[in-house]
Design a protein around this motif. Structure first.
Motif, PDB file in Angstrom:
ATOM      1  N   LEU A   1       1.309  -1.511  -0.395  1.00 17.92           N
ATOM      2  CA  LEU A   1      -0.336  -0.280  -0.072  1.00 17.92           C
ATOM      3  C   LEU A   1       0.580   1.128   0.042  1.00 17.92           C
ATOM      4  CD1 LEU A   1      -3.085  -0.546   2.424  1.00 17.92           C
ATOM      5  CD2 LEU A   1      -2.909   0.616  -0.180  1.00 17.92           C
ATOM      6  N   HIS A   2       2.077   1.455   0.935  1.00 12.34           N
ATOM      7  CA  HIS A   2       2.582   2.010   1.055  1.00 12.34           C
ATOM      8  C   HIS A   2       3.045   2.626   0.168  1.00 12.34           C
ATOM      9  CE1 HIS A   2       5.532   4.842   3.699  1.00 12.34           C
ATOM     10  NE2 HIS A   2       4.251   4.595   3.536  1.00 12.34           N
ATOM     11  N   GLN A   3       3.807   1.242  -0.805  1.00 11.37           N
ATOM     12  CA  GLN A   3       4.657   1.615  -2.031  1.00 11.37           C
ATOM     13  C   GLN A   3       3.942   1.723  -3.252  1.00 11.37           C
ATOM     14  OE1 GLN A   3       7.981   2.121  -2.476  1.00 11.37           O
ATOM     15  NE2 GLN A   3       8.334   1.730   0.176  1.00 11.37           N
ATOM     16  N   VAL A   4       3.022   1.146  -4.292  1.00 15.38           N
ATOM     17  CA  VAL A   4       2.142   1.161  -4.566  1.00 15.38           C
ATOM     18  C   VAL A   4       0.951   2.327  -4.682  1.00 15.38           C
ATOM     19  CG1 VAL A   4       0.794   0.236  -6.685  1.00 15.38           C
ATOM     20  CG2 VAL A   4       2.378  -0.815  -5.478  1.00 15.38           C
ATOM     21  N   GLY A   5       0.552   2.225  -3.468  1.00 16.03           N
ATOM     22  CA  GLY A   5      -0.728   3.771  -3.043  1.00 16.03           C
ATOM     23  C   GLY A   5      -2.202   2.898  -3.140  1.00 16.03           C
ATOM     24  N   SER A   6      -2.087   1.181  -3.208  1.00 19.50           N
ATOM     25  CA  SER A   6      -3.645   0.383  -3.384  1.00 19.50           C
ATOM     26  C   SER A   6      -3.244  -0.827  -3.796  1.00 19.50           C
ATOM     27  CB  SER A   6      -4.549   0.457  -4.774  1.00 19.50           C
ATOM     28  OG  SER A   6      -5.129   0.150  -4.467  1.00 19.50           O
ATOM     29  N   ALA A   7      -3.766  -1.517  -2.928  1.00 16.76           N
ATOM     30  CA  ALA A   7      -3.509  -2.790  -2.521  1.00 16.76           C
ATOM     31  C   ALA A   7      -4.931  -3.893  -2.899  1.00 16.76           C
ATOM     32  CB  ALA A   7      -3.639  -3.411  -1.206  1.00 16.76           C
ATOM     33  N   ALA A   8      -5.150  -3.446  -4.070  1.00  8.33           N
ATOM     34  CA  ALA A   8      -6.196  -3.700  -5.622  1.00  8.33           C
ATOM     35  C   ALA A   8      -5.512  -4.973  -6.444  1.00  8.33           C
ATOM     36  CB  ALA A   8      -6.871  -2.805  -6.399  1.00  8.33           C
ATOM     37  N   PHE A   9      -5.733  -6.152  -6.774  1.00  5.24           N
ATOM     38  CA  PHE A   9      -5.060  -6.768  -7.824  1.00  5.24           C
ATOM     39  C   PHE A   9      -4.728  -6.039  -8.865  1.00  5.24           C
ATOM     40  CE2 PHE A   9      -6.371 -11.148  -5.716  1.00  5.24           C
ATOM     41  CZ  PHE A   9      -6.170 -10.656  -4.596  1.00  5.24           C
ATOM     42  N   VAL A  10      -6.072  -4.721  -8.948  1.00  5.69           N
ATOM     43  CA  VAL A  10      -5.957  -4.643 -10.800  1.00  5.69           C
ATOM     44  C   VAL A  10      -4.846  -3.607 -10.609  1.00  5.69           C
ATOM     45  CG1 VAL A  10      -7.515  -3.260 -10.233  1.00  5.69           C
ATOM     46  CG2 VAL A  10      -7.636  -3.580 -13.103  1.00  5.69           C
ATOM     47  N   VAL A  11      -4.416  -3.050  -9.780  1.00  3.42           N
ATOM     48  CA  VAL A  11      -3.456  -2.352  -9.525  1.00  3.42           C
ATOM     49  C   VAL A  11      -2.028  -3.193  -9.242  1.00  3.42           C
ATOM     50  CG1 VAL A  11      -2.540  -0.262  -7.905  1.00  3.42           C
ATOM     51  CG2 VAL A  11      -5.122  -0.755  -8.362  1.00  3.42           C
TER      52      VAL A  11
ATOM     53  N   VAL B   1      -2.818 -19.039  -2.306  1.00  2.77           N
ATOM     54  CA  VAL B   1      -1.655 -19.259  -4.318  1.00  2.77           C
ATOM     55  C   VAL B   1      -2.021 -17.994  -5.656  1.00  2.77           C
ATOM     56  CG1 VAL B   1      -1.886 -20.924  -6.014  1.00  2.77           C
ATOM     57  CG2 VAL B   1      -1.381 -21.874  -3.653  1.00  2.77           C
ATOM     58  N   ARG B   2      -3.800 -17.927  -5.461  1.00  2.00           N
ATOM     59  CA  ARG B   2      -4.767 -17.189  -6.404  1.00  2.00           C
ATOM     60  C   ARG B   2      -3.504 -15.772  -6.037  1.00  2.00           C
ATOM     61  NH1 ARG B   2      -8.888 -14.275  -4.951  1.00  2.00           N
ATOM     62  NH2 ARG B   2      -9.927 -13.008  -7.072  1.00  2.00           N
ATOM     63  N   MET B   3      -3.935 -15.604  -4.574  1.00  2.00           N
ATOM     64  CA  MET B   3      -3.116 -13.908  -4.277  1.00  2.00           C
ATOM     65  C   MET B   3      -2.074 -13.629  -4.783  1.00  2.00           C
ATOM     66  SD  MET B   3      -3.895 -11.768  -1.162  1.00  2.00           S
ATOM     67  CE  MET B   3      -2.325 -12.125  -0.082  1.00  2.00           C
ATOM     68  N   TRP B   4      -1.510 -14.745  -4.579  1.00  2.00           N
ATOM     69  CA  TRP B   4      -0.099 -15.274  -4.944  1.00  2.00           C
ATOM     70  C   TRP B   4       0.721 -14.286  -6.153  1.00  2.00           C
ATOM     71  CZ3 TRP B   4       4.178 -19.018  -5.660  1.00  2.00           C
ATOM     72  CH2 TRP B   4       5.572 -18.584  -5.747  1.00  2.00           C
ATOM     73  N   LEU B   5      -0.335 -15.254  -6.802  1.00  2.00           N
ATOM     74  CA  LEU B   5       0.378 -14.790  -8.379  1.00  2.00           C
ATOM     75  C   LEU B   5      -0.159 -14.095  -8.887  1.00  2.00           C
ATOM     76  CD1 LEU B   5      -0.907 -19.086  -9.767  1.00  2.00           C
ATOM     77  CD2 LEU B   5       1.528 -17.786  -9.154  1.00  2.00           C
ATOM     78  N   TRP B   6      -1.786 -13.584  -8.615  1.00  2.00           N
ATOM     79  CA  TRP B   6      -2.283 -12.591  -9.252  1.00  2.00           C
ATOM     80  C   TRP B   6      -0.878 -11.428  -9.167  1.00  2.00           C
ATOM     81  CZ3 TRP B   6      -4.673 -12.036 -13.344  1.00  2.00           C
ATOM     82  CH2 TRP B   6      -5.436 -13.282 -13.813  1.00  2.00           C
ATOM     83  N   VAL B   7      -0.863 -11.655  -7.817  1.00  2.00           N
ATOM     84  CA  VAL B   7       0.189 -10.541  -7.385  1.00  2.00           C
ATOM     85  C   VAL B   7       0.788 -10.298  -7.527  1.00  2.00           C
ATOM     86  CG1 VAL B   7       0.690  -8.621  -5.687  1.00  2.00           C
ATOM     87  CG2 VAL B   7      -1.912  -9.756  -5.390  1.00  2.00           C
TER      88      VAL B   7
END
Lengths: 111, 483, 164, 588, 517
Positions: D319-329, D406-412
């Motif tokens: 969040l700090h670095q990207v500004g968002s924690a949404a997968f799409v971002v 796993v889904r999160m790990w991969l998609w992120v």
């Protein structure tokens, strides 16, 4: 003689007096009606006196009442004359200077 | 009959008052050389002296019990026309204080200039004579005649300014009064017929255990007598003349009507009720209670939207009479006299303040009082105090405790419904007086209010305020008057 | 005999008083009042209250009615018929009076319907005098104050103001 | 300056807690009290404290996590530091109060102060609408549960004639009183630990700062529910009905939450749902009513504190670095493994955390979960229905957990090999999004202040699994591993195809939140309007009508005052006649 | 010695008020405020001296405390255990005595009164209503203080009534003159509604007192407490209903609360503080002091209804708060809810409930006083108390004040650890465990509803914070305020803040006062 006779006469006289007080307009006629009512009272007093006690108490009171009526009429007529001087008439129902003044209420609401 | 020393003692006060009345009249009539001011001062002093004598006499004799003009009865104790007893003393004190207050209010330059001084004070003293007799009267003849002695001079006083408004006011009061006298006398005649006596004690004795048919007549008769008094004290629905007359009369006379005349009516009614015309359990008491409820409700409600000071006081005095009638309906003389005493003192003060203001603002509207706390703090404080006492809230403890005594009397007599009506009326009454008090605190729209108050008025109002304050701290004085 | 006499006098009084409250001429009303009061005085006489009857005639017919007539003249009362003398409230007033009469009459009849009176003939004047000066001294005296006060009051009201 | 002082104080306090835990370790249980008053006929009430093994365990967890969070926050939080640090400290202190309290009311103080702190911290970014709403929701739902909790205290306290925790459970009590009391306590626990049906606040609490989420999810607020049941275990064990209810709630919750996590598209939201699910596993363990179950649950609590704290801290870095924690971002930074390379420490530690969460053998989560399953198996063996239900549920949840991890790990962190997005994939909404390459060079791993706690917790996420000694039931380990593998494989294959099917039901989280909105919030709004309307139009109307009636009556009396004296007379005569008639009526 | 102190408590404020009025107008407002501060400060000290004095062993209540430590009897609670006792006849013919007495129930309330008046005077040193006339305002505050302390100290029903009424006209003036200066008609209406409803209520209460007097022949509370009136129907019931209604108006219980929102919303800050902090307590104190000990059986008859209305008050007050758009009005409505809790506690007739009611009395006085001070501070700065006009994001504009507001809201919603909690908790405990002669099932249902009311309470306070304190500062550009929290405000608020925490964390000091229940 039945006692009821003077009593009924008194009742009727009294009610005629009441009628006069309510129906007549001239203050002097009102005073006349009052006299009728007071006479009804006297009639009662005298009749009751004659009926049972006969010690003239009722008659005495009747005399007092007559005197009282005289005093009342005397003052009353003075007031009537005063009224006439001020208003130019002696109609009891036409002297309405002292009724509630609605414009005062409006005035107060305005401020 | 021969008059005994006791008789003279008992009627000393009315007698002195009557003599004083004649003396005042004579002084005024035959001392034309003196200046108006001097004459007025002398007359005032004379009148005050007479009344003060009465007060001193009452104080000296306060514990006594003196029946007078007695007649040995056929059965039972002697029948008396007049009794001086603690109740009488209390009522006299109230009446005389009221009279004295009115005299104080009528001192030089306070009394309207077109009122003849001698006649005014003569009539005042005559009425006071009648009132004092009334408070001690114990037979119907004396009662009725004394009441007339209170009434007729009062109406003459109403018209004494001899102007349009005064004559109208006098006419209304007079007509109503005559009708009431007729009605009352009619009732008296039946009472006489049923019981065969005019003495209250005898009547009360004979009223018990009457044949039902006769009882009904006796009841109607008592009702008529009470209605007659109700006219005089302006109980609803016999009240309508009062506001008009109060407004029409000179303000001193209005004060007199509100204080002495009304107290006399209450005194007469109290005598009637306590002497046994309406004994405990009688339906006549219910009638008085109904009258009380009606009177206080209508009086307070009608006062709610008044815009003239005097008219507001007129309606509020109707409301106050309603409260007076409540303990009267249960025959609690102590509460009635206490209430009456507080009412008289406070009404005197309130009318005094109004009189002072009216002379500068003849309109007499409530809006004339705006901003008075700033410009006339002393007068405003006194007026507020009087109004608060009338409302019966602290700091007006005199008013509070007299109302309290009324409540207590009613509750102790198991008249719950009347007590509830009274409670509601405490609220309405408060609303009435608050409107006025609020005007005092409001900032004036135009020029600030200011008056120059003469010493007599200051003295009068201060005295009333001081007396009210004393009565507020020690309300027991009020209730000790008639015991 | 007394009954008949009383009935006649009473009837006259009744009729006269009816005219008092209905007459359209105010002066006539005043005169009818004289008749009515006189008739009532007659009633008093029948009831052997001669003193009261005399006082009635003396005070009422002699003094009061004259006073009334003077007042009528002073207030410029018209002598012609004046329909406006009776207000529009008269039917209402009649109803009220009738109801009152009915109630009172019923009550009185129920209470005193069977009673008889036998007036005693000996002089009532003496009896009244005795009563006044023996028993009713106080009211009598107070009455004198009343008369004086009424008199002074009437005078004070009648005197015109200085500036007039 | 002031901010620094606050930070020092905050870290110091946390360290103090750790120190306390260290000092108390191995010491005999102790009890003390302070103050005291009779609050009724026979209720003595004072502040009572106790220290025992459970306390020490919890103090350790709280202290360590809190220290990590405080240190991490130094690098993370930049504004409103004073209030933030103070609240985190207060939060910790409240949890400590809960842990050491031996009195139900004292416990309640800490319990609710935590609620308030969470409310204030979730609302730390009060400029944001979602933060405001989430904070309010969190507080209200937990408060609702707390009312039940309070009533539970009453029932149990009055039942046992004491409010002292260590005295509860001894003495006679009516069985149904016990059941009602424990169920009411359970309501509070459910609210605090976000179990079904009071689960919706926790995912919505994610707008709060990440370290706070770490604190809430790992050590304090939500864990307090587990702690409470563990603390009052001897009471709960008596109430079988309650345990059954707990089991049902836990099983429903773990499946529900895991399924929601499978469809969430934001890192913190996935983590939030996973917390709910993991907590449910702990409750499931507790609901077995056995010593093993309790032990397993606490073990799970311990490991979960480590890896979930870690995961949230990692999410904080994202969040700090990207500004968002949404997968799409986050996906935009995956080209050529940019985010992996730039955020190396974060990637590694997050992988460890996810592995622990997914139950990869060797990591802490694996052991703790297996101990729950084992305990359930022990029960199920004896034919206990509860045992079977728990067993099955936990196993299924294991698979689901592996899937979403796993889904999160991969998609992120990884770019999907598929050329175009398939069903529900993230680029589907915006075809050009993939081309819109952000500048990945700006990504930094963050300061050592943030990384050090992550590393510490990562070590914990591995090492804590071995604290209890390794005693594996091989069969169970095998089964769970296989299940996890299956879940992971499914996630991988979907990712590989560039597909992320998200059933609408799951994406809407079963529509619970809107339903609550319709069922409770909206009617309360109506009722509020009704109450105001009632005051204004009914009660107020009576008052106004009274006033108006008074005025009207007054005006009426004024109108009657015509000035015509004959009407006055008429009124009086009529009045007299009326009185006469009235009197006649009364008289007869 | 103690007697004189008690007399001083009642006489000094009024005398000071009179002196203030008598001073020439040129006397500055500051001096008036200073005098008020000193006098009320002295009164606070005096009340604490009395309190301390009471704890010495000469006092009968202390013996009671020791006696009942182990197993306190479930006696009639609320009974007056006079410590300082002044008893002289006043109006013998009416049976009225000037009887003052204080015990541990009344002294904390007296101290609270003195404290709040002190704070109001301190506040007025710097911050005064726009209309001016501070001298009169201070004087009226002191008169109100007399009335309130007198009510708490009265041991005679009539004296209670008199002191009860003393407060009315000063409060009416305070609202009418110094109230909301944008809405003259509104503040007059509010003031008049307040005084008229209260007067009607107290008149009905007086009827109840008179019924008691008719029944027992005395107005003396000590005597009546020792010889309670038995019987739960007929005259005692009527008396109890009348007294309950009268006190419920003051308290105020739904549906007699209608005067309260307007009165609080229109009153000046110090008026609101005293109105909410102290005046409402007269009602609840009266119930504890008169209804329970004097008419125990009749009170038991009406207790379920009283509890029912209290719970309706909790729910209706909270719901109404949810829809308010005015800060002061919202806080006023919150008082309805809180007083509902107190009413419920009294209705349980159990030691727990009564302890709770007493505790909630004090806590509500402190917390709501603070809330109204804060609302006044916000209103002064924005010249309105309308939420929509003030805008959001007060955290950005007035961080300290809004932070304190949040704190006060949290305290008010009954957060454990702050003063508001213990009262509510004990009340609910009392409802769970009511007196033996009350229908327990009813009370448990009421307890559950009241618990939901506690959630609603939280909801509206959070809504207030969300609508007022939080929000995007960009939408509501910060206005330039000279100060966030001025020094005088800090000094005024600080004692309340500290007391809130102290009473929240250490309830034993107060609770131990009432163990003789």
């Amino acid at each position: 003689m039945p006692l009821i006779l003077p009593l009924l006469l008194a009742v009727v006289l009294f009610c005629i007096g009441v009628y006069g007080v309510l129906a007549r307009r001239n203050v002097i006629t009102l005073l006349m009606s009052f006299e009728l009512m007071l006479n009804a009272v006297n009639l009662n007093l005298v009749a009751f006196d004659a009926w049972r006690i006969n010690d003239a108490t009722g008659q005495t009171l009747a005399v007092f009442v007559i005197t009282l009526a005289a005093a009342e009429i005397g003052l009353g007529l003075a007031i009537v004359l005063l009224l006439f001087r001020g208003h130019g008439h002696v109609d009891a129902d036409a002297a309405r200077d002292l009724a509630e003044q609605d414009e005062l209420v409006e005035q107060e609401k305005a401020t | 009959m021969t008059l005994t020393w006791t008789d003279w003692q008992a009627i000393a006060v009315p007698l002195v008052l009557a003599i004083g009345a004649v003396a005042v009249l004579l002084v005024d009539s035959f001392w034309k050389s003196a200046s108006a001011e001097l004459r007025h001062t002398v007359v005032t002093l004379l009148t005050s002296a007479v009344i003060l004598f009465g007060l001193v006499f009452v104080w000296a004799q306060r514990g006594g019990f003196k029946p007078a003009f007695c007649q040995p009865a056929v059965e039972g104790p002697a029948e008396c026309s007049f009794v001086f007893e603690p109740l009488t003393a209390g009522l006299w004190a109230v009446l005389l204080v009221g009279g004295l207050g009115v005299v104080g209010l009528s001192t030089y330059r306070l009394l309207a200039s077109d009122v003849p001084i001698g006649e005014y004070h003569f009539l005042l003293l005559s009425a006071l004579t009648g009132a004092t007799v009334l408070a001690g009267a114990r037979d119907l003849a004396t009662l009725v005649i004394a009441l007339e002695v209170v009434s007729l001079p009062s109406f003459a006083m109403v018209g004494l300014r001899r102007d349009r408004r005064g004559s109208e006011g006098a006419m209304k009061a007079f007509l109503v009064s005559v009708l009431s006298t007729a009605v009352m006398l009619f009732g008296v005649s039946y009472l006489y017929g049923v019981t065969g006596s005019l003495y209250l004690t005898t009547i009360a004795n004979r009223l018990t255990g009457l044949d039902p048919d006769l009882g009904r007549v006796a009841f109607a008769a008592g009702l008529f007598v009470i209605v007659g008094f109700a006219f005089k004290i302006a109980a609803v629905p016999f009240h309508a003349w009062l506001p008009d007359t109060y407004v029409g009369a000179p303000i001193e006379v209005t004060t007199f009507l509100a204080v002495v005349s009304k107290s006399a009516g209450v005194a007469g009614l109290l005598v009637l009720v306590t002497a046994g015309i309406a004994p405990d359990g009688s339906h006549l008491r219910t009638v008085i209670a109904i009258l009380a409820a009606l009177t206080m409700t209508v009086g307070n409600l009608a006062a709610l939207r008044q815009v003239e000071a005097v008219r507001l006081l007129a309606w509020s005095s109707i409301g106050q009479v309603g409260f007076l009638l409540a303990p009267l309906a249960v025959g609690d003389a102590q509460a009635v006299v206490g209430y009456l005493a507080a009412y008289v003192v406070v009404t005197l003060g309130a009318f005094g303040a109004v009189a002072v203001v009216q002379r500068h603002r003849p309109g007499g509207l409530l809006t004339d009082y705006r901003g008075m706390v700033r410009s006339e703090p002393g007068l405003a404080a006194a007026l507020i105090f009087f109004l608060v006492v009338l409302a019966g809230l602290p700091p007006g403890l005199a008013g509070l405790f007299t109302k309290f005594a009324a409540f207590q009397a009613v509750i102790d007599a198991h008249l719950g419904w009347l007590a509830i009506v009274m409670a509601i009326n405490v609220m309405i009454g408060l609303a009435v007086y608050l409107r006025w008090i609020a005007e005092l605190f409001r900032l004036p729209a135009d020029d600030p209010f200011s008056v120059d108050i003469e010493t007599p008025a200051v003295a009068m109002i201060s005295l009333c305020a001081a007396l009210t304050a004393v009565l507020s701290v020690l309300p027991s004085i009020l209730f000790a008057l008639s015991t | 005999m007394t009954t008949a006499l009383f009935s006649v006098a009473g009837a006259v009084a009744l009729i006269a008083s009816l005219f008092v409250v209905t007459s359209q001429r105010i002066v006539h009303a005043a005169l009818w009042l004289v008749v009515a009061l006189g008739a009532i005085a007659g009633c008093f006489g029948v009831l052997h209250a001669e003193f009261v009857a005399l006082v009635q005639i003396l005070v009422y017919v002699g003094a009061i009615v004259v006073l009334v007539l003077f007042a009528l003249m002073l207030t410029k009362a018209p002598t012609n018929p004046l329909p406006s003398l009776t207000t529009g409230r008269s039917p209402f007033a009649a109803v009220v009076a009738a109801v009152l009469a009915l109630i009172l009459g019923t009550g009185v009849v129920l209470a005193f319907g069977n009673e008889k009176i036998k007036p005693v003939a000996d002089g009532s004047a003496q009896a009244v005098g005795t009563q006044v000066f023996k028993t009713w001294v106080l009211p009598f005296e107070v009455l004198s104050v009343l008369l004086l006060a009424a008199l002074i009051g009437a005078i004070a009201l009648s005197v015109r103001k200085k500036e007039d | 300056m002031i901010a620094t002082a606050w930070r020092v104080a905050g870290v110091g306090f946390s360290l103090l807690v750790v120190l306390a835990a260290a000092l108390l370790y191995g010491v005999d249980p102790q009890q003390t009290m302070a103050g005291g008053a009779m609050i009724g006929e026979d209720f003595w009430f004072s502040y009572e404290f106790r220290t025992d093994g459970l306390t020490v365990l919890m103090l350790a967890i709280v202290g360590v996590v809190s220290t990590c969070v405080q240190v991490y926050s130094i690098g993370y939080v930049r504004e409103r530091i004073a209030s933030y640090t103070a609240l985190v400290t207060l939060f910790t202190a409240a949890m400590v109060t809960v842990v050491i309290s031996d009195n139900l009311f004292l416990l309640l103080i800490g319990w609710e102060v935590m609620g308030v702190c969470s409310y204030l911290l979730i609302g730390h970014y009060w400029e944001r609408r979602d933060a405001r709403a989430g904070a309010m929701k969190a507080f209200l739902m937990t408060r609702l549960g707390d009312v039940g909790f309070l009533f539970g205290i009453f029932v149990l306290g009055v039942g046992y004639h004491t409010f002292r925790i260590s005295e509860l459970g001894s003495g006679p009590i009516e069985p149904h009183t016990l059941t009602i009391g424990t169920i009411l306590l359970l309501v509070g626990v459910i609210g605090k630990s976000a179990q079904v049906p009071l689960q919706t606040w926790l995912p919505d609490a994610m707008p709060g700062p990440s370290p706070v989420s770490a604190l809430i999810h790992a050590a304090t607020m939500v864990a307090a529910g587990v702690f409470l049941i563990a603390r009052l275990y001897n009471v709960f064990v008596e109430a079988q009905t309650t345990l059954t209810v707990l089991a049902v709630v836990a099983c429903v919750t773990m499946l529900f939450a895991a399924s929601c996590a499978m469809a969430a598209v934001e890192v913190k939201r996935v983590l939030a749902w996973s917390t709910v699910s993991q907590l449910a596993i702990m409750f499931a363990g507790l609901s077995l009513g056995t010593h093993d179950g309790r032990r397993a649950a606490l073990f799970q609590l311990l490991t979960h504190a480590a890896f979930k704290g870690l995961l949230f801290l990692c999410a904080g870095v994202l969040l700090h670095q990207v500004g968002s924690a949404a997968f799409v971002v986050l996906r935009r930074y995956t080209r050529r493994g940019a985010s992996r390379k730039q955020l190396r420490v974060t990637f590694v530690t997050m992988t460890i955390g996810l592995a622990a969460l997914a139950g990869v053998p060797g990591f802490a989560g694996f052991f703790s979960k297996d101990s729950v399953v084992e305990a359930a198996w022990e029960q199920a063996k004896d034919g206990s229905t509860v045992g079977w239900i728990v067993l099955v549920s936990v196993c299924v949840t294991t698979a689901m957990t592996a899937f979403y991890c796993v889904r999160m790990w991969l998609w992120v962190f990884f770019r999907t090999p598929a050329l175009a997005g398939a069903v529900g994939a993230f680029e589907g909404d915006d075809p050009m999004a993939d081309l819109d390459e952000p500048d990945a060079n700006k990504l930094r791993d963050g300061s050592w202040l943030m990384l050090a706690p992550m590393v510490l917790l990562a070590i914990g996420a591995i090492g804590l699994g071995y604290t209890d000694g390794v005693h594996l039931n091989v069969v169970i380990a095998l089964i769970t591993t296989v299940l996890a593998l299956l879940g992971g494989l499914a996630a991988y294959s979907l990712w590989h195809r560039g597909a992320d099917p998200r059933p609408v039901v799951l994406e809407r989280e079963y529509g619970v939140d809107p339903a609550y909105q319709r069922l409770f919030v909206v009617p309360v709004g109506w009722l509020a309007k009704l109450a105001v309307g009632n005051d204004r139009d009914v009660i107020g109307a009576y008052v106004r009508a009274t006033g108006r009636a008074g005025v009207l009556a007054s005006q009426g009396f004024r109108k009657l005052q015509t000035g015509n004296v004959q009407t006055y007379l008429a009124a009086a005569v009529v009045g007299a006649v009326a009185l006469a008639i009235l009197a006649g009526v009364i008289g007869s | 010695m103690s007697e004189w102190l008690l007399i001083a408590l009642i006489a000094v404020p009024t005398l000071t008020a009179v002196v203030l009025w008598a001073l020439p107008v040129v006397t500055g407002d500051r001096i008036a405020a200073l005098v008020g501060t000193i006098v009320s400060g002295v009164l606070l000290v005096v009340s604490f001296v009395l309190w301390w004095d009471m704890r010495r062993p000469h006092c009968p209540c202390t013996y009671q405390l020791v006696d009942t430590y182990g197993s306190p009897p479930r006696t009639v609670p609320g009974k007056l255990m006079p410590d300082v006792d002044i008893n002289v006849p006043w109006i013998p013919s009416l049976g009225v005595r000037f009887h003052l007495a204080v015990d541990t129930i009344s002294l904390p309330l007296i101290a609270l009164t003195a404290l709040l008046v002190l704070l109001c005077c301190v506040y007025s040193l710097k911050i005064t209503p726009r209309i001016g006339r501070t001298r009169s305002l201070i004087a009226l505050l002191l008169v109100i203080e007399t009335g309130v302390i007198g009510t708490f100290a009265a041991a005679d029903l009539v004296l209670f009534f008199v002191f009860f009424e003393i407060v009315l006209i000063p409060m009416w003036l305070v609202i009418d003159i110094w109230g909301d200066d944008h809405d003259r008609a509104g503040r007059r209406r509010a003031a008049t509604t307040f005084i008229l409803m209260t007067v009607l209520g107290s008149a009905l209460m007086l009827l109840g007192f008179l019924l008691i007097h008719r029944h027992a022949g005395t107005f003396d509370l000590v005597f009546l407490g020792q010889h309670p009136i038995k019987g739960g129907h007929g005259v005692p019931l009527a008396a109890a209903i009348l007294i309950a209604v009268g006190l419920a108006v003051k308290m105020p219980l739904w549906p007699l609360h209608i005067w309260l929102p307007d009165a609080h919303a229109k009153a000046p800050t110090v008026g609101s503080v005293l109105l909410a902090g102290v005046l409402l307590k007269l009602g609840s104190y009266g119930m504890i002091r008169i209804l329970l000990p004097v008419l125990p059986d009749a009170t038991a008859t009406i207790a379920p209804y009283l509890a029912g209305f209290s719970v309706v008050a909790i729910i209706a007050g909270s719901l109404a708060c949810l829809a308010q758009t005015d800060v002061k009005r919202l806080i006023a409505y919150s008082s309805v809810g809180h007083m509902g809790f107190i009413g419920l506690g009294i209705a349980t007739m159990s030691p727990e409930g009564l302890n709770g009611a007493l505790y909630a009395n004090l806590a509500h006085g402190i917390i709501t006083g603070l809330l109204f001070f804060l609302a006044g501070a916000i209103k002064d700065r924005h010249d309105t108390s309308d939420l929509r006009a003030i805008g959001r994001a007060l955290y950005a504009r007035l961080p300290r004040i809004s932070g304190l507001l949040t704190y006060a809201c949290l305290a008010s919603l009954g957060l454990p650890g702050l003063a508001g909690f213990w009262g509510e908790m004990l009340v609910l405990l009392g409802a769970y465990h009511p007196a033996d002669w009350l229908p327990r099932a009813t009370f448990i249902v009421l307890m559950v509803i009241a618990g939901l009311g506690a959630v609603l309470t939280a909801a509206y306070f959070l809504r207030l914070i969300r609508e007022l304190c939080q929000g995007d500062p960009a939408e509501n550009p910060p206005a330039a305020f000279a100060v966030d929290l001025s020094r005088i405000e800090f000094v005024t608020f600080a004692p309340l803040v500290v007391l809130t925490v102290f009473l929240g964390l250490w309830p034993f000091t107060l609770l131990n006062q009432w163990t003789f229940l």
